[in-house]
Each structure stands twice: as C-alpha cells, then as structure tokens.
Design an enzyme around this catalytic site. Structure first.
Site, short mmCIF file in Angstrom:
data_model
loop_
_atom_site.label_atom_id
_atom_site.label_comp_id
_atom_site.label_asym_id
_atom_site.label_seq_id
_atom_site.Cartn_x
_atom_site.Cartn_y
_atom_site.Cartn_z
N ARG A 30 134.87 -15.75 33.97
CA ARG A 30 133.69 -16.55 33.65
C ARG A 30 133.78 -17.15 32.25
NH1 ARG A 30 128.22 -13.37 33.93
NH2 ARG A 30 128.76 -13.43 36.15
N ASN A 72 134.07 -11.07 34.75
CA ASN A 72 133.54 -11.39 33.42
C ASN A 72 134.57 -12.19 32.61
OD1 ASN A 72 131.23 -10.70 31.47
ND2 ASN A 72 133.03 -10.13 30.29
N HIS A 117 115.88 2.73 45.18
CA HIS A 117 115.72 2.77 46.63
C HIS A 117 114.29 2.44 47.04
CE1 HIS A 117 119.49 3.95 48.42
NE2 HIS A 117 119.70 4.85 47.46
#
Length: 460
Positions: free
Chosen positions: A368, A365, A254
């Site tokens: 790909r 994944n 953050h």
C-alpha cells in the site's frame, strides 16, 4: 494465641549467607597462612634422636678424656667425621661464652639453630632445607663447660604446602586466587537465580505470558526464592488478566455481530424495496467498516489466546504459498513489483494460520505504501529464521513511532487520515502472531527512504 513474629525480627537470610561466606573465606585463608609456619616448625623440629645423641656423647667423652684435643692446632681435625651411614658429619664445639672454637665461619642456619636450641632449653634436632642440625650436648673438659652441635647433609620429604611457607609471594598470590574463587562461587550462587529472574521478567515484558521462574529457584529458602514465588504469582495474575481481557473483547465482538447482522439485513430489505438515498448508502458503508473492524478484533483475540492451534513442522514457503500469490497479484494490480526470495528447504515449527495472517498484513501494508516495489526474503541460521519485508515507500516519519506501530489502534500521524483506511490492527495482529512463536518483530527506516520489517522466529 500464637504470637506473630514481626518481619523486623526475622533474620535476613541473604545477609547471613553473605556474612558467613565472607567470614568463612577470610578465616580459612588467614588460618591457613598463619598455621603454615607453625606446622612447618612442628614438622621440622623434634627431640634429639638417640643415635645422634650417642654420637655426640661419644665425641664429648673423647674430648673429656683427652682435653689436649681442644688445643688450637688440634681443633680443625675434630670437625669432619665419617661416622653416620657414610655421610660426612660436621661437629661444632662451642665454649661457655657461645663461641664456636673449631670453625671460623658458621652458616646462618647454624646460628638460627643455636638460638632455637637455647629457646627450647633441651637437645633438639631441626631439619632445614638440605641439612639436619642437632644438639647441644653439654660436657665438661679441663674444668670448663662446652657444648657440641652436629650437622650433616640430609633431606627428607616434606608436605607440599611447606613450599608455600618458603615462597611468600606465591603464597600471597594463591591466597588472593583462592579468595577470588570462593567469592566467585558465592557470586555465582547468588547471581544465577537473579539472572533467571531477569530473563523471565524480560520474556514477560516482551509478551511471553507463559514465562515463569524455574522450580530450582522457587525451592530456595532465602529471599530470592520468595521473590521467585512472588514473581510467578504476579505472572499468573497478569496472564489471567490479559487472557480475560482478550476473551472479553472476543465475546463483545461476537455479541456486536448480532445487531450488526440485523442492521445489514434491514438495509438489504430497504434497498430491495427501492429505498435508495445518500444516507442509506452511508449507513451501509459504515456497517461494512464495522464488520471489518469486528473481524480484525476477533482475529487479534484468537492470535493472542492461541486457541485451536498447534505448532507444525512445515516448510516456510509451503505455509506462505497462498499469501505470497495473493500479494503478488495485488502488487501487479497497483503496478508494483513483489520480489520473493524464500528457499523451499527452510523448515521450522510454527502456527501456520497466525504466521500466514501476520505476513499477509505486513505485505499488504508494505504494498500500500511502497512507491515501486516490495521484497520479502527469508534467511536461515542455526537457531533461527529471519523474514525481512522491505518497501521503498516514505517510511515512518518519527522514530518513536517505529515501536508504537505494533500497538492496537495506533497509526502514525501521517496515516491517520480516513482515506488511508484501517484501524491500526493489522500490525498488532502481526506482532501477536510473532510473539506466539516466541519470536520478535522490529521496524526501522531505510536510507534514503523505505521501511524494513524484520521478523525473527526460533527453530525450536
């Protein structure tokens, strides 16, 4: 000052339990087996009852009054009499040398009884299996000493355990069985909490940080109870440490977004002023990569901490609907095919957002690295739901990478080139989401090529 007792002086409670249990088990069996003959003897043997004594006295008085009855041709007539409740009684006349005069062959039981009576040194009665023997009664006839013994068929109830004394093989078998049961009970008493400890340790090792040993084991007063308390304390420390680690990563991510946002704003202003160059483009690209990495780190932290999320009982197809549509579109863009086989009736309690993100990462994944297509199917059984994602890509080159691919920032050697993209966080997020459901995720190579990811989720 209160004295401190050295640990060496504290008795080992497990040792005491084992010692007392085995000693008690052996003592009970030895005592039971050893007392059986004595109990049987005390039960079967007793003093000569008055009515049987009167019978022998009358018979002896008759012979004393009429010694001619002891002549050889009269002896056999003295053997049988029906004088006791209609039962045939056999009377044995024994001279002072221990020879039976009125019976050529006497039973082995009668010989045993005569020895018992001689050892007892008084008139007795003894119940054998199917007959009662009694005596002796000593009397004098014609200046000589004689003894009388009696026998008649009789049977009285005996305790069931006397049957064991007469059947040695059965007694031995029962003793072995009893000792096995007692030792088995002891083994169960000691083994059950150890199995509980093992299951809790396995669950903790597999990522279930909430796993603890049950209260029944903790309340034990022996070393196993102490071990359970130590394990729970260790588990609390591990959970707090890992949660603090994830919160730290989340907080850092953050905080990194603030300077990153300023950097992107400065780049946008520079481009707006017409400052374009290769260096500025490179800085913009790296800033975008850093933004994506921070986003995935935050996602991983949220999944592991499981914040702001509660389980819902929903259909699997309903939860994954948007993810599957996006994956199908992405596959079409790459001229590949996505095959979906998920029954709309499959329902289970789950965290919708983490599970969707896990399946999304796995499908992206697989798409790909696949050559022509990817398939996803869900199989429901009584206690679990299995989700299988299969592609026809090159798979994982080394088998040791099959487990390591789910670790954060880990990528197989073949995928570490910069062009492959990603930072090894997608599969880590998927594993964290599955573990949050108390499920499991595994990867294995297919023959001749391809990768098979299997997710197993419990239905409770």
């Amino acid at each position: 000052m209160a004295s401190i007792i050295s640990p060496k002086k504290i008795p080992n409670r497990i040792f005491i339990k084992l010692l007392l249990s085995f000693w008690l088990c052996s003592s009970v069996i030895i005592t039971a087996v050893g007392l059986l003959p004595l109990l049987q003897q005390n039960h079967d043997r007793g003093p000569l009852p008055p009515h049987l004594k009167d019978l022998l006295v009358r018979f002896g008085s008759r012979i004393s009054d009429s010694p001619e009855l002891l002549n050889t041709h009269n002896l056999k007539h003295l053997t049988h009499r029906r004088d006791f409740k209609g039962k045939p009684i056999i009377i044995y006349i024994v001279n002072d040398q221990g020879l039976v005069l009125n019976k050529d062959n006497i039973s082995r039981g009668m010989r045993r009884f005569m020895l018992m009576a001689e050892e007892a040194n008084q008139p007795i009665s003894h119940q054998f299996k199917n007959e009662l023997l009694f005596g002796p009664y000593n009397f004098e006839a014609a200046g000589k000493q004689y003894s009388l013994y009696g026998r008649f068929a009789d049977h009285h109830r005996r305790p069931w355990f006397f049957f064991l004394a007469e059947n040695k093989l059965l007694t031995l078998s029962l003793a072995i069985t009893l000792s096995g049961l007692l030792c088995g009970l002891l083994a169960w008493h000691l083994g059950k909490p150890l199995r509980t400890l093992k299951l809790s340790a396995d669950a903790l090792a597999n990522g279930d940080l909430t796993s603890r040993v049950d209260k029944a084991t903790i309340k034990r007063k022996d070393e196993i109870g102490q071990l359970a308390q130590a394990f729970n304390s260790m588990a609390d420390s591990v959970e707090n440490m890992l949660n603090n680690q994830q919160r730290l990563i989340s907080d850092i991510s953050h905080e990194l977004r603030t300077p990153l946002t300023r950097l992107q704003l400065a780049l946008a202003l520079s481009r707006k002023k017409g400052h374009e160059s290769t260096e500025i483009d490179r800085i913009g690209y790296e800033a975008e990569q850093l933004e994506q990495m921070i986003a995935e780190l935050l996602e991983l932290s949220k999944v592991k901490l499981n914040v702001n999320e509660s389980k819902r009982h929903l259909g699997l197809a309903e939860t994954l609907g948007q993810v599957l549509d996006d994956a199908e579109f992405e596959a079409e863009q790459q001229q590949k095919k996505l095959t979906i086989n998920i029954d709309e009736e499959i329902e289970l309690p789950h965290y919708p957002r983490p599970l969707s993100r896990a399946i999304e990462n796995l499908l992206r994944n697989a798409i790909r690295y696949s050559s022509t297509g990817v398939s996803i199917e869900a199989i429901e059984t009584t206690h679990k739901v299995s989700i299988n994602i299969i592609d026809d890509g090159p798979g994982i080159e080394h088998d040791h990478d099959l487990k390591a691919i789910f670790k954060p920032f880990y990528r197989p050697q073949s995928a570490r080139e910069r062009e492959s993209g990603g930072w090894g966080l997608g599969l880590a997020i998927a594993e964290a989401a599955v573990l949050a459901h108390k499920g499991s995720i595994t990867a294995k190579n297919r023959t001749p090529h391809g990768l098979h990811i299997c997710i197993t989720l419990p239905k409770k």
